[in-house]
Enzyme design. Structure first.
Site, short mmCIF file in Angstrom:
data_model
loop_
_atom_site.label_atom_id
_atom_site.label_comp_id
_atom_site.label_asym_id
_atom_site.label_seq_id
_atom_site.Cartn_x
_atom_site.Cartn_y
_atom_site.Cartn_z
N ARG A 114 115.76 -99.37 120.95
CA ARG A 114 116.88 -98.63 120.38
C ARG A 114 118.17 -98.91 121.14
NH1 ARG A 114 115.90 -93.64 118.14
NH2 ARG A 114 114.20 -93.25 119.60
N TYR A 115 118.07 -98.97 122.44
CA TYR A 115 119.25 -99.19 123.28
C TYR A 115 119.27 -100.66 123.71
CZ TYR A 115 118.76 -94.15 123.51
OH TYR A 115 118.62 -92.83 123.18
N ARG A 118 116.94 -101.61 127.23
CA ARG A 118 115.65 -101.03 127.60
C ARG A 118 114.77 -100.82 126.37
NH1 ARG A 118 119.99 -97.91 127.99
NH2 ARG A 118 119.98 -95.73 127.34
N CYS A 127 95.15 -89.38 125.62
CA CYS A 127 95.71 -88.64 126.76
C CYS A 127 94.60 -87.76 127.30
CB CYS A 127 96.86 -87.73 126.33
SG CYS A 127 98.20 -88.60 125.51
N CYS A 131 98.71 -82.20 124.54
CA CYS A 131 99.64 -81.08 124.68
C CYS A 131 100.00 -80.60 123.28
CB CYS A 131 100.90 -81.53 125.40
SG CYS A 131 100.53 -82.51 126.86
N CYS A 134 103.32 -81.79 121.76
CA CYS A 134 103.60 -83.23 121.80
C CYS A 134 104.53 -83.65 120.65
CB CYS A 134 102.28 -83.99 121.70
SG CYS A 134 102.51 -85.78 121.76
N ARG A 136 104.83 -86.73 119.77
CA ARG A 136 104.25 -87.93 119.15
C ARG A 136 102.90 -87.63 118.54
NH1 ARG A 136 105.69 -91.74 123.92
NH2 ARG A 136 107.92 -91.86 123.47
N ASP A 295 111.62 -80.93 120.72
CA ASP A 295 112.00 -81.74 119.57
C ASP A 295 111.57 -81.10 118.25
OD1 ASP A 295 113.18 -83.78 121.05
OD2 ASP A 295 111.27 -84.80 121.35
N ASP A 332 117.38 -84.33 122.48
CA ASP A 332 117.18 -85.69 121.97
C ASP A 332 117.36 -85.59 120.45
OD1 ASP A 332 116.69 -88.35 122.29
OD2 ASP A 332 114.77 -88.10 123.32
N LYS A 339 119.98 -89.04 123.51
CA LYS A 339 120.03 -87.77 124.24
C LYS A 339 121.46 -87.30 124.44
CE LYS A 339 116.00 -89.19 126.88
NZ LYS A 339 116.01 -90.58 126.38
S1 SF4 Z 1 103.08 -84.89 125.54
FE1 SF4 Z 1 101.88 -86.06 124.03
S2 SF4 Z 1 101.87 -88.16 124.83
FE2 SF4 Z 1 102.49 -86.81 126.52
S3 SF4 Z 1 100.59 -86.34 127.62
FE3 SF4 Z 1 100.94 -84.70 126.15
S4 SF4 Z 1 99.79 -85.31 124.33
FE4 SF4 Z 1 100.01 -87.12 125.60
#
Ligand code: SF4
Length: 370
Positions: A114-115, A118, A127, A131, A134, A136, A295, A332, A339
Site C-alpha cells: 500500500r505504501y 514497505r 494463531c 482473538c 481480530c 483479519r 477496526d 486505521d 493510520k
Molecule cells: S489479532 Fe488476529 S491475527 Fe493477531 S493473533 Fe489474534 S487472531 Fe491472530
C-alpha cells in the site's frame, strides 16, 4: 474483578516439560465448550457463543492463555478476548469484511503493498489463540486460506523485484506458528534481498504462547538484525512471569520490541489499566507503540469504544507518566486510507505569533512563534 485465575493447577497431570513445550501447547489448544468447561464455569451465553459464533470464526485457546482466565467471571479480560459470544453474529451496517482493504492492494496474492517503501507479507493463518476482536477474521483461523509455499515464494520474488521496498512486515495469522526451520528459511530468503533494510515480525506469541521463544530460536533469529518484533498485549492480566521471560530473551538478543494495543470496550478502555500495562511493558524493554481504535471488521461492534475514550486515555498519560509510556493513538481508516493519529487538543488560542497552550495539568502558557 479479583485477580484469581484458573492457573496451571488445572492441568495437574501435565509435566513442566510438557507445559513449557510450545508444540505441546499448540497441540493441546482448547477448541470446544466441553474442553473449556473442564477448567472454568462457562455461562450459558458463553456456551451458546462457542457453538454459534465459534462455527464462523473458530475458538482456539492455548492451555497457557486459558490458565490466566478467571474461573467464574465472564467479564475477565482474558475470557472476553478468547471466548466467542453471540454478539459476534451481529453485523453492524458500517462493518466490512476487510476493513483496511488489505486484499485490494495485493500485487501478488498474500502480500499487501500500500505504501511506497514497505509491504505486509501474510504467512500462515493459524494463531495460538483466535482473538475475538481480530480484524483479519475473514481469513485467520481458516486453514484453507493459509499461504501455500509457492504463493510465499512468489511474494518474496515480488519483494526482490521491487527495489523501493526497504521494510518488510511479516504477519499472518501469526508467523511464529511456523516451526523453527521454515521460519528461519523464510527470513533468510527475505534477508538475502539487498534493498530490504529492516524486517518486522508481528506476533502475539509473547502474550498467548510465550513458550514459543526458546533460547535456540532466539539465537537463530538474531542473525537477521535489524529485526523488529511487534506484539499485542491488551491488559495487565497478560503480564506474567512467562511473558516477561520471553521478552527478556528477545531484548537481550537485540530485538527492537514494540506493542500494539487494541482499545476494547470493557477490557482496557480505562486509563489506569493502560498505564499499568504500559509501565510493565517498559520494564520489559517493550515500547508501547500504538493504541489502535478497534477496526470496523464484521461482528466486533461490541468491542468498539467511542474515539473520545482513546483521546482521554492519551490525555491521562501525557505528563502524568514517562513519555515513553505514551503510545500513538490511531484510527486505521476503513477502506485503506492508512493510520491517522489522534491527540488531545493542547493549543487553546493562536493569535498572530502568539500561541496559548494548555499543559497536562490544565495550566495556560504563552509561546511566541519566531
Ligand atoms: S489479532 Fe488476529 S491475527 Fe493477531 S493473533 Fe489474534 S487472531 Fe491472530
Amino acid at each position: 474483578m479479583s485477580s484469581q485465575t484458573v492457573s496451571r493447577n488445572a492441568w495437574p497431570h501435565v509435566t513442566d516439560a510438557q507445559w513449557n513445550d510450545w508444540q505441546w501447547q499448540q497441540q493441546q489448544r482448547i477448541r470446544t465448550a466441553d474442553q473449556l468447561a473442564k477448567i472454568i464455569t462457562l455461562t450459558p451465553e458463553e456456551h451458546e457463543g462457542i457453538t454459534q459464533a465459534g462455527a464462523l470464526f473458530p475458538m482456539a485457546i492455548t492451555p497457557y492463555y486459558a490458565s490466566l482466565m478467571h474461573p467464574t467471571d465472564p467479564n475477565c479480560p482474558i475470557r472476553r478476548q478468547a471466548i466467542p459470544t453471540k454478539e459476534e453474529l451481529n453485523i453492524d451496517p458500517n462493518e466490512v469484511e476487510d476493513p483496511l482493504a488489505e486484499e485490494k492492494y495485493m500485487p501478488v496474492p498474500g502480500l499487501t503493498h500500500r505504501y511506497p517503501d514497505r509491504v505486509l507479507l501474510y504467512t500462515t493463518h493459524n494463531c495460538p489463540v483466535y482473538c475475538r476482536h481480530c480484524n483479519r477474521k475473514r481469513k485467520v483461523g481458516d486453514p484453507e486460506s493459509a499461504a501455500p509455499r509457492a504463493q510465499l515464494a512468489r511474494a518474496v520474488q515480488y519483494i526482490r523485484d521491487t527495489p523501493a521496498i526497504r521494510d518488510v512486515l511479516i504477519s499472518g495469522g501469526d508467523p511464529l506458528t511456523y516451526a523453527d526451520n521454515p521460519l528461519v528459511e523464510m527470513i533468510t530468503d527475505i534477508r538475502s534481498i539487498p534493498h530490504v533494510e529492516i524486517v518486522r515480525i508481528h506476533t502475539r506469541n509473547p502474550v498467548t504462547l510465550p513458550q514459543r521463544f526458546t533460547p535456540e530460536l532466539v539465537e537463530r533469529l538474531k542473525q537477521f538484525h535489524p529485526l523488529y518484533l511487534n506484539t499485542h498485549f491488551n491488559h495487565p492480566a497478560e503480564c506474567t512471569p512467562e511473558a516477561a521471560h520471553a521478552l527478556m530473551l528477545l531484548a537481550n538478543a537485540g530485538f527492537v520490541l514494540g506493542n500494539h494495543m487494541v482499545l476494547l470496550k470493557g477490557i482496557n478502555d480505562d486509563p489506569e489499566v493502560v498505564k499499568t500495562l504500559n509501565l510493565w511493558l517498559l520494564k520489559q524493554r517493550v515500547r508501547p507503540y500504538y493504541i489502535f481504535q478497534c477496526d470496523s471488521a464484521q461482528g466486533i461492534a461490541h468491542f468498539r469504544t467511542p474515539v473520545q475514550s482513546g483521546i482521554d486515555i492519551i490525555q491521562s498519560l501525557r505528563g502524568f507518566t514517562s513519555g515513553l509510556a505514551v503510545p500513538h493513538y490511531v484510527v486505521d481508516l476503513t477502506g485503506g486510507g492508512g493510520k491517522v493519529p489522534l491527540v488531545p487538543e493542547y493549543l487553546v488560542e493562536h493569535e498572530g505569533k502568539k500561541m496559548t497552550f494548555k499543559n497536562y495539568a490544565g495550566e495556560h502558557y504563552v509561546y511566541h512563534e519566531g
